[in-house]
Design a protein around this motif. Structure first.
Motif, PDB file in Angstrom:
ATOM      1  N   ALA A 214      31.548 -56.926  40.406  1.00 17.61           N
ATOM      2  CA  ALA A 214      31.868 -57.866  39.325  1.00 17.61           C
ATOM      3  C   ALA A 214      30.534 -58.298  38.725  1.00 17.61           C
ATOM      4  CB  ALA A 214      32.591 -59.077  39.883  1.00 17.61           C
ATOM      5  N   ILE A 215      30.551 -58.758  37.481  1.00 18.33           N
ATOM      6  CA  ILE A 215      29.319 -59.344  36.944  1.00 18.33           C
ATOM      7  C   ILE A 215      29.449 -60.860  37.116  1.00 18.33           C
ATOM      8  CG2 ILE A 215      28.561 -57.471  35.438  1.00 18.33           C
ATOM      9  CD1 ILE A 215      30.040 -58.871  33.118  1.00 18.33           C
ATOM     10  N   SER A 216      28.401 -61.466  37.643  1.00 20.28           N
ATOM     11  CA  SER A 216      28.481 -62.882  38.043  1.00 20.28           C
ATOM     12  C   SER A 216      28.189 -63.814  36.878  1.00 20.28           C
ATOM     13  CB  SER A 216      27.471 -63.152  39.155  1.00 20.28           C
ATOM     14  OG  SER A 216      27.735 -62.306  40.245  1.00 20.28           O
ATOM     15  N   TYR A 217      28.781 -65.008  36.929  1.00 19.41           N
ATOM     16  CA  TYR A 217      28.456 -66.035  35.949  1.00 19.41           C
ATOM     17  C   TYR A 217      27.093 -66.611  36.300  1.00 19.41           C
ATOM     18  CZ  TYR A 217      33.455 -66.236  34.770  1.00 19.41           C
ATOM     19  OH  TYR A 217      34.730 -65.941  34.388  1.00 19.41           O
TER      20      TYR A 217
ATOM     21  N   HIS B 136      27.844 -64.024  46.303  1.00 18.31           N
ATOM     22  CA  HIS B 136      27.357 -62.995  45.370  1.00 18.31           C
ATOM     23  C   HIS B 136      26.548 -61.947  46.125  1.00 18.31           C
ATOM     24  CE1 HIS B 136      27.532 -66.600  42.511  1.00 18.31           C
ATOM     25  NE2 HIS B 136      28.496 -65.789  42.114  1.00 18.31           N
TER      26      HIS B 136
ATOM     27  N   TYR C 286      26.880 -61.091  49.198  1.00 22.09           N
ATOM     28  CA  TYR C 286      27.797 -60.281  50.012  1.00 22.09           C
ATOM     29  C   TYR C 286      28.389 -59.130  49.184  1.00 22.09           C
ATOM     30  CZ  TYR C 286      32.054 -58.999  52.511  1.00 22.09           C
ATOM     31  OH  TYR C 286      33.052 -58.296  53.125  1.00 22.09           O
TER      32      TYR C 286
ATOM     33  N   ALA D 181      33.889 -59.600  29.318  1.00 22.01           N
ATOM     34  CA  ALA D 181      33.368 -59.373  30.682  1.00 22.01           C
ATOM     35  C   ALA D 181      33.833 -58.018  31.224  1.00 22.01           C
ATOM     36  CB  ALA D 181      33.834 -60.491  31.606  1.00 22.01           C
ATOM     37  N   LEU D 182      35.115 -57.754  31.137  1.00 22.98           N
ATOM     38  CA  LEU D 182      35.646 -56.503  31.703  1.00 22.98           C
ATOM     39  C   LEU D 182      35.069 -55.288  30.983  1.00 22.98           C
ATOM     40  CD1 LEU D 182      39.262 -57.872  32.120  1.00 22.98           C
ATOM     41  CD2 LEU D 182      37.849 -57.014  34.010  1.00 22.98           C
TER      42      LEU D 182
ATOM     43  N   ILE E 138      35.312 -56.082  43.704  1.00 22.00           N
ATOM     44  CA  ILE E 138      35.408 -57.459  43.195  1.00 22.00           C
ATOM     45  C   ILE E 138      35.960 -58.360  44.297  1.00 22.00           C
ATOM     46  CG2 ILE E 138      35.840 -56.795  40.801  1.00 22.00           C
ATOM     47  CD1 ILE E 138      38.892 -57.469  41.587  1.00 22.00           C
TER      48      ILE E 138
ATOM     49  N   ASP F 289      39.648 -63.375  44.223  1.00 21.13           N
ATOM     50  CA  ASP F 289      40.048 -64.374  43.231  1.00 21.13           C
ATOM     51  C   ASP F 289      40.199 -63.792  41.832  1.00 21.13           C
ATOM     52  OD1 ASP F 289      37.249 -63.957  43.375  1.00 21.13           O
ATOM     53  OD2 ASP F 289      36.837 -65.809  42.281  1.00 21.13           O
TER      54      ASP F 289
ATOM     55  N   HIS G  76      41.423 -57.716  36.938  1.00 18.41           N
ATOM     56  CA  HIS G  76      41.025 -56.299  37.062  1.00 18.41           C
ATOM     57  C   HIS G  76      42.187 -55.330  37.202  1.00 18.41           C
ATOM     58  CE1 HIS G  76      37.059 -58.035  37.682  1.00 18.41           C
ATOM     59  NE2 HIS G  76      36.573 -56.829  37.447  1.00 18.41           N
TER      60      HIS G  76
ATOM     61  N   HIS H  82      37.654 -57.638  47.761  1.00 18.04           N
ATOM     62  CA  HIS H  82      37.153 -58.067  49.080  1.00 18.04           C
ATOM     63  C   HIS H  82      37.496 -59.533  49.321  1.00 18.04           C
ATOM     64  CE1 HIS H  82      33.855 -60.353  47.316  1.00 18.04           C
ATOM     65  NE2 HIS H  82      33.551 -59.304  46.564  1.00 18.04           N
ATOM     66  N   GLY H  83      37.278 -59.963  50.554  1.00 16.20           N
ATOM     67  CA  GLY H  83      37.595 -61.343  50.919  1.00 16.20           C
ATOM     68  C   GLY H  83      36.465 -62.296  50.588  1.00 16.20           C
ATOM     69  N   PHE H  84      36.645 -63.546  50.960  1.00 16.47           N
ATOM     70  CA  PHE H  84      35.649 -64.578  50.695  1.00 16.47           C
ATOM     71  C   PHE H  84      34.839 -64.884  51.937  1.00 16.47           C
ATOM     72  CE2 PHE H  84      35.673 -67.201  46.713  1.00 16.47           C
ATOM     73  CZ  PHE H  84      36.013 -66.127  45.932  1.00 16.47           C
TER      74      PHE H  84
HETATM   75  N1  MSP Z   1      32.189 -63.439  35.899  1.00 22.52           N
HETATM   76  C1  MSP Z   1      33.348 -63.230  36.698  1.00 22.52           C
HETATM   77  C2  MSP Z   1      33.559 -61.774  36.997  1.00 22.52           C
HETATM   78  C3  MSP Z   1      33.649 -60.854  35.819  1.00 22.52           C
HETATM   79  S1  MSP Z   1      33.842 -59.186  36.296  1.00 22.52           S
HETATM   80  C4  MSP Z   1      34.175 -58.385  34.893  1.00 22.52           C
HETATM   81  C5  MSP Z   1      33.191 -63.997  38.021  1.00 22.52           C
HETATM   82  N2  MSP Z   1      31.946 -64.382  38.332  1.00 22.52           N
HETATM   83  S2  MSP Z   1      31.565 -65.198  39.654  1.00 22.52           S
HETATM   84  O1  MSP Z   1      30.147 -65.432  39.593  1.00 22.52           O
HETATM   85  O2  MSP Z   1      32.401 -66.341  39.787  1.00 22.52           O
HETATM   86  O3  MSP Z   1      31.900 -64.255  40.859  1.00 22.52           O
HETATM   87  C6  MSP Z   1      31.276 -62.996  40.961  1.00 22.52           C
HETATM   88  C7  MSP Z   1      31.821 -62.261  42.172  1.00 22.52           C
HETATM   89  O4  MSP Z   1      31.471 -62.959  43.368  1.00 22.52           O
HETATM   90  C8  MSP Z   1      33.356 -62.165  42.162  1.00 22.52           C
HETATM   91  O5  MSP Z   1      33.776 -60.880  42.568  1.00 22.52           O
HETATM   92  C9  MSP Z   1      33.760 -63.205  43.185  1.00 22.52           C
HETATM   93  O6  MSP Z   1      34.975 -62.914  43.816  1.00 22.52           O
HETATM   94  C10 MSP Z   1      32.612 -63.109  44.168  1.00 22.52           C
HETATM   95  N3  MSP Z   1      32.496 -64.311  44.985  1.00 22.52           N
HETATM   96  C11 MSP Z   1      32.304 -65.592  44.549  1.00 22.52           C
HETATM   97  N4  MSP Z   1      32.293 -66.427  45.637  1.00 22.52           N
HETATM   98  C12 MSP Z   1      32.470 -65.699  46.773  1.00 22.52           C
HETATM   99  C13 MSP Z   1      32.470 -65.986  48.154  1.00 22.52           C
HETATM  100  N5  MSP Z   1      32.348 -67.219  48.626  1.00 22.52           N
HETATM  101  N6  MSP Z   1      32.613 -64.934  48.994  1.00 22.52           N
HETATM  102  C14 MSP Z   1      32.685 -63.643  48.559  1.00 22.52           C
HETATM  103  N7  MSP Z   1      32.675 -63.352  47.269  1.00 22.52           N
HETATM  104  C15 MSP Z   1      32.641 -64.354  46.348  1.00 22.52           C
HETATM  105  O7  MSP Z   1      34.177 -64.180  38.696  1.00 22.52           O
END
Ligand code: MSP
Length: 519
Positions: free
Chosen positions: A10-13, A22, A24, A232-233, A260, A263, A268, A290-292
């Protein structure tokens, strides 16, 4: 020509600094990318940052910054984290790049041309935190009386003129796709969850906003910016050359795997394939949710004050130690916990005491007692063949099968079992005692161990790349003889042992970790 493999995170905010969740996702995706490369695939690995949307605009306002300035600063921390963690990405994409704006407008136009975009008025619940719209029936009411999304985030009633995407028209086609491609959504539990959601009926999706302007402009409708998830996608196709096409596009799209978190599975596996169907673009082959990661069993959040900076963990424990711990301890697809104690215990037990010690005992013995000459021949024994057969089966068959099926922790477990078998072998064979009594036998034992250690180091490279490389360097294994095809290669080890390579006294690859003092 090797078969392409296109993988993405995924691309992160970048509305704040990266946290361990992130890290992980980057680590797990990197392990898969590295595995596929070692299997001979032509891998393209895309990661990056998702820089538009209300959440970014609000975070910037809170800090008195322009969104672009916040994005520049924070995105650089994500990139730095990836580099520190040895993430082997081929491209780090930022959605603020002009090429990405162009790609987003192109896919939008393709959806317009299909007749799937119409102007309407949005009235409903929006969560800025999730950048998601929710139906009334999905909301829960907090003790305070506030309405929350299923993710537990605040939602607000939003009324705006908006462009809509005709998502409702895709319900049957999506369900057909899930049925015809049982591996499209994994793991299985997430697939079931998505199918139930889609079977429940889909509403059209609001895909533009007028209340702020931090986003990609809607073509021909300048006062609208695209809903952040549309752009984003789209990063996944911008990353390989959409809309221009070209060599990368021809080779890599459709993607083999989007990795991804759980959540964002709906975006997706429902929205994204519907957008692609509408635009006439092939669908990715698989989405893995994947999980958290939980900190001592709790969800991480700024308000709980338990958001862990990956830099601190890297400084305290080391990059490969952290990679190993996360991939070994958390079953890929499920939630998992971590704590300093758990990292120290796991790394000391598996890496320092088991694998590190095996390599250190064997190689320092050879450096000290055999003038550093890698042993070859000697007096063989069925125990040698049995050990090499086990290591061969583990590294050539079991680990690749697990890694290919995304059973990351299971692949590592298989590796560890073979490491244990080697340690048992060295204890039983006791080469240090054979030195006086039966040097010929000692040679065969050491040669068996060197072959086993070489193969175990090659096979674990996707998980702990730098340490495995350091060990293979120490052993003189040429860089171009470290792929899965080189495993159990008698010729490769024979050439090395017959060359004038001399083993230098090794330094331990995995020094024992101590629990850091509470800070
Ligand atoms: N920007 C969106 C994704 C867009 S993809 C086209 C987003 N960003 S995020 O920064 O919130 O999350 C990025 C990735 O990190 C996501 O896949 C999210 O599930 C993952 N995680 C965020 N917190 C997490 C944990 N605590 N544990 C594992 N992964 C986690 O969502």
């Amino acid at each position: 020509m090797s078969e392409p493999f296109y993988i993405t995170t995924a691309i992160s905010y970048p509305n704040g600094r990266p946290h361990i969740g992130h890290a992980y996702e980057a680590i797990a995706t990197d392990a898969i990318a590295r595995f596929q490369r070692l299997m001979g695939r032509d891998v393209f690995f895309l990661t990056g940052t998702d820089e538009h949307g209300l959440k970014m605009a609000q975070a910037a306002r809170d800090r008195d910054l322009e969104p672009a300035a916040l994005a520049d600063e924070m995105s650089s921390y994500f990139r730095e984290m990836d580099e520190k963690l040895n993430i082997s990405f081929d491209r780090f994409i930022r959605t603020t790049e002009p090429a990405h704006h162009r790609a987003s407008q192109a896919i939008w136009q393709a959806m317009v041309d299909k007749g799937d975009i119409y102007l309407g008025r949005y009235e409903g619940w929006y969560s800025v935190r999730d950048e998601a719209y929710y139906d009334e029936k999905e909301l829960v009411v907090a003790d305070s009386g506030e309405k929350l999304s299923p993710q537990g985030t605040l939602v607000e009633w939003t009324v705006e003129e908006s462009w809509f995407f005709r998502l409702s028209a895709y319900q049957d086609r999506l369900l057909d796709h899930y049925r015809d491609h049982p591996d499209f959504i994994r793991p299985e539990s997430r697939r079931n969850e998505v199918m139930r959601f889609v079977e429940g009926g889909l509403s059209d999706l609001s895909v533009s906003r007028t209340s702020f302007d931090w986003g990609v402009k809607v073509p021909g409708s300048d006062d609208h910016v695209m809903y952040v998830w549309v752009d984003a996608l789209t990063n996944y196709i911008t990353g390989v050359g959409y809309p221009d096409g070209g060599a990368a596009w021809a080779k890599y799209w459709p993607a083999d795997l989007h990795v991804i978190g759980k959540d964002i599975i709906r975006f997706h596996t429902v929205y994204w394939p519907a957008f692609l169907m509408s635009a006439g673009i092939a669908l990715p082959k698989q989405v893995f949710g994947h999980g958290f990661l939980l900190h001592r069993g709790e969800k991480m959040s700024k308000s709980l004050g338990n958001v862990v900076d990956p830099n601190d963990l890297i400084a305290a424990f080391g990059v490969d130690q952290l990679r190993y711990f996360l991939l070994r301890e958390v079953t890929f697809g499920q939630d998992g916990g971590y704590s300093a104690e758990a990292i120290v215990n796991r790394v000391n037990a598996d890496l320092s005491n088991s694998f590190g010690n095996l390599a250190q005992r064997t190689l320092s013995f050879i450096a000290k007692n055999c003038e550093g000459i890698l042993p070859l021949g000697g007096k063989g024994d069925p125990a040698d063949d049995a050990l090499l057969a086990l290591v061969g089966e583990t590294t050539r068959v079991e680990m690749p099968a697990q890694f290919a099926a995304l059973g990351l922790s299971q692949g590592i477990e298989a590796w560890l079992k073979a490491v244990f078998a080697c340690n048992q072998y060295i204890d039983t064979q006791a080469p240090w005692a054979l030195r006086k009594t039966d040097p010929e036998r000692m040679t065969a034992v050491l040669a068996t161990l060197c072959r086993a250690i070489r193969d175990l180091a090659i096979a674990i490279q996707p998980i702990i790349p730098a340490s495995a490389a350091a060990l293979l360097d120490t052993m003189g294994v040429p860089v171009d003889e470290r792929s899965y095809a080189d495993l159990s290669d008698e010729g490769s080890y024979g050439r090395l042992a017959g060359s004038d390579f001399r083993l230098a006294p090794p330094t331990p690859v995995f020094p024992r970790l101590e629990l850091p003092a509470e800070g």
